[in-house]
Write a protein that holds these residues in place. Structure first.
Motif, short mmCIF file in Angstrom:
data_model
loop_
_atom_site.label_atom_id
_atom_site.label_comp_id
_atom_site.label_asym_id
_atom_site.label_seq_id
_atom_site.Cartn_x
_atom_site.Cartn_y
_atom_site.Cartn_z
N ASP A 253 0.84 -1.20 0.00
CA ASP A 253 0.00 0.00 0.00
C ASP A 253 0.88 1.25 0.00
O ASP A 253 0.60 2.23 -0.70
CB ASP A 253 -0.91 0.04 1.23
N SER A 256 2.34 1.78 -3.40
CA SER A 256 1.38 2.24 -4.41
C SER A 256 1.17 3.74 -4.31
O SER A 256 1.05 4.44 -5.31
CB SER A 256 0.05 1.50 -4.25
N ILE A 262 -3.39 5.03 -6.71
CA ILE A 262 -3.63 3.62 -6.50
C ILE A 262 -4.54 3.08 -7.62
O ILE A 262 -4.61 1.89 -7.86
CB ILE A 262 -4.20 3.38 -5.08
N GLY A 263 -5.20 3.98 -8.31
CA GLY A 263 -6.10 3.59 -9.40
C GLY A 263 -5.38 3.06 -10.64
O GLY A 263 -6.00 2.67 -11.61
N HIS A 282 -6.48 -1.53 -6.03
CA HIS A 282 -7.50 -0.73 -5.33
C HIS A 282 -8.68 -1.60 -4.92
O HIS A 282 -8.88 -2.71 -5.43
CB HIS A 282 -7.97 0.43 -6.20
N ASP A 336 -9.70 10.57 -9.99
CA ASP A 336 -8.81 10.26 -8.87
C ASP A 336 -7.38 10.75 -9.11
O ASP A 336 -6.57 10.78 -8.20
CB ASP A 336 -8.76 8.73 -8.66
#
Ligand code: IPM
Ligand code: MN
Length: 358
Positions: A253, A256, A262-263, A282, A336
């Motif tokens: 995480d 990323s 993260i998308g 995600h 995003d």
């Protein structure tokens, strides 16, 4: 060639992003002369609603009848944290990993050239580039150890989760990491907590044994706390990072985030036999589900990983990745991601643009 792909569209934005990945696969199929046949498999919160459990009987068998599995996302606040395991969407994820023997989770964290500005790290750091592959052990450790909850005489209730690792489990994930490094920049960083944990001391011993077998690959041990710090200080130093299940959950995480969105990040979960499972990093993002807002790129790049690792179709995978980079380089993005508002598009429109660039 014909390939059978299991689609677990799942919950939240899962169905939307998988829908775009399927369109991209079909364009690739038409261009290179492959036929992709899809089988829909119900799993996650939607399966709880439909049949009362997140991992319906026969799920693993249905997946095993296919050459690879493409998963959108499962879970959401609607299903909460039920005390009954079969009513928790996460149970389905853990079960499918175990049942398909998917012990190696590959999570690339790449700062795509067009997005250097989205990297939250200092400019000098971003300019050095980020291109690392997190290799997370996925079917062992504390995630699958014995759990307990019991009454003590003087300290109230106590709970425990056992973390265990066997030589076999460590060796096979280590080997994956060294093999991958050979295809990349030939460096393995093995992350552990050997100054405290016995599992980590065994982990380190076995990694050192493997390092001797791969003298062409540069090897280092990194303590997990230091690794968390190095990831934000100088992520460019890492090539392949291999670690146990929970450390890998947390560090992936973190990795990323430093790539800006993260998308954008795909993942592959593989074992020694087919099928492998491919999914965006995600989650199900229920707040934006059904609104054509979700970023389909992680799902599309997951499909590319599927072509590369399960079907050995490297040129086709490269083609998808280049199409994604071309769209991003033109400034197109979803909500995003950072960028000019007039170049912000919906899920379907981004999917269409990527198809056009193939
Ligand atoms: C992931 C997720 C899962 C995990 C959860 C949902 C069980 O966080 O794939 O990283 O911890 O493995
Ligand atoms: Mn996670």
């Amino acid at each position: 060639m014909e390939y059978k792909i299991a689609l677990i569209r799942g919950d939240g934005i899962g169905p939307e992003v998988v829908g775009e990945a399927v369109k991209v696969l079909d364009v690739i199929g038409a261009k290179y002369g492959h036929k992709f046949n899809y089988t829909d498999i119900l799993m996650g919160g939607c399966a709880i609603d439909a049949v009362g459990k997140s991992y319906p009987d026969g799920t693993a068998e249905a997946c095993k009848a296919c050459d690879a599995v493409l998963l959108g996302a499962v879970g959401g606040p609607k299903w909460g944290h039920s005390t009954q395991p079969e009513k928790r969407p996460e149970t389905a994820l853990l079960s499918i990993r175990k049942d398909l023997g998917l012990y190696a989770n590959l999570r690339p964290a790449t700062l795509r050239p067009a997005l250097a500005d989205a990297c939250p790290l200092r400019r000098e750091t971003a300019e050095k580039g980020i291109d690392l592959m997190m290799v997370r052990e996925l079917t062992g450790g504390v995630y699958f150890g014995k759990r307990d909850r019991y009454q003590t005489e003087d300290r109230g209730v106590e709970a425990s989760d056992l973390m265990a690792y066997s030589e076999l489990e460590i060796e096979r994930i280590g080997r994956r990491a060294f093999e991958l490094a050979r295809l990349r920049r030939k460096k393995v960083s093995s992350v552990d907590k050997a100054n405290v944990l016995e599992t980590s001391r065994l982990w380190r011993e076995i990694m050192h044994r493997l390092a001797a077998e791969y003298p062409d690959v540069q090897y280092e041990d990194v303590l997990v706390d230091n690794c968390a710090m190095q990831l934000v200080r100088d992520p460019g130093q890492f090539d392949v990072v291999v670690t146990e299940n929970m450390f890998g959950d947390i560090l992936s995480d973190e990795a990323s985030m430093i790539t800006g969105s993260i998308g954008l990040l795909p993942s592959a979960s593989i074992g020694d036999t087919a099928p492998g499972l491919y999914e965006p990093i995600h989650g199900s993002a229920p707040d934006i589900a059904g609104q054509n807002k979700a970023n389909p790129i992680a799902a599309i790049l997951s499909a590319a990983m599927m072509l590369r690792y399960s079907f050995k179709l490297a040129a086709e995978a490269d083609n998808i990745e280049q199409a994604v980079d071309a769209v991003l380089a033109d400034g197109w993005h979803t909500a995003d991601m950072a960028g000019e508002s007039e170049k912000s598009l919906g899920t379907v429109e981004i999917g269409q643009l990527i198809c056009k660039n193939i």
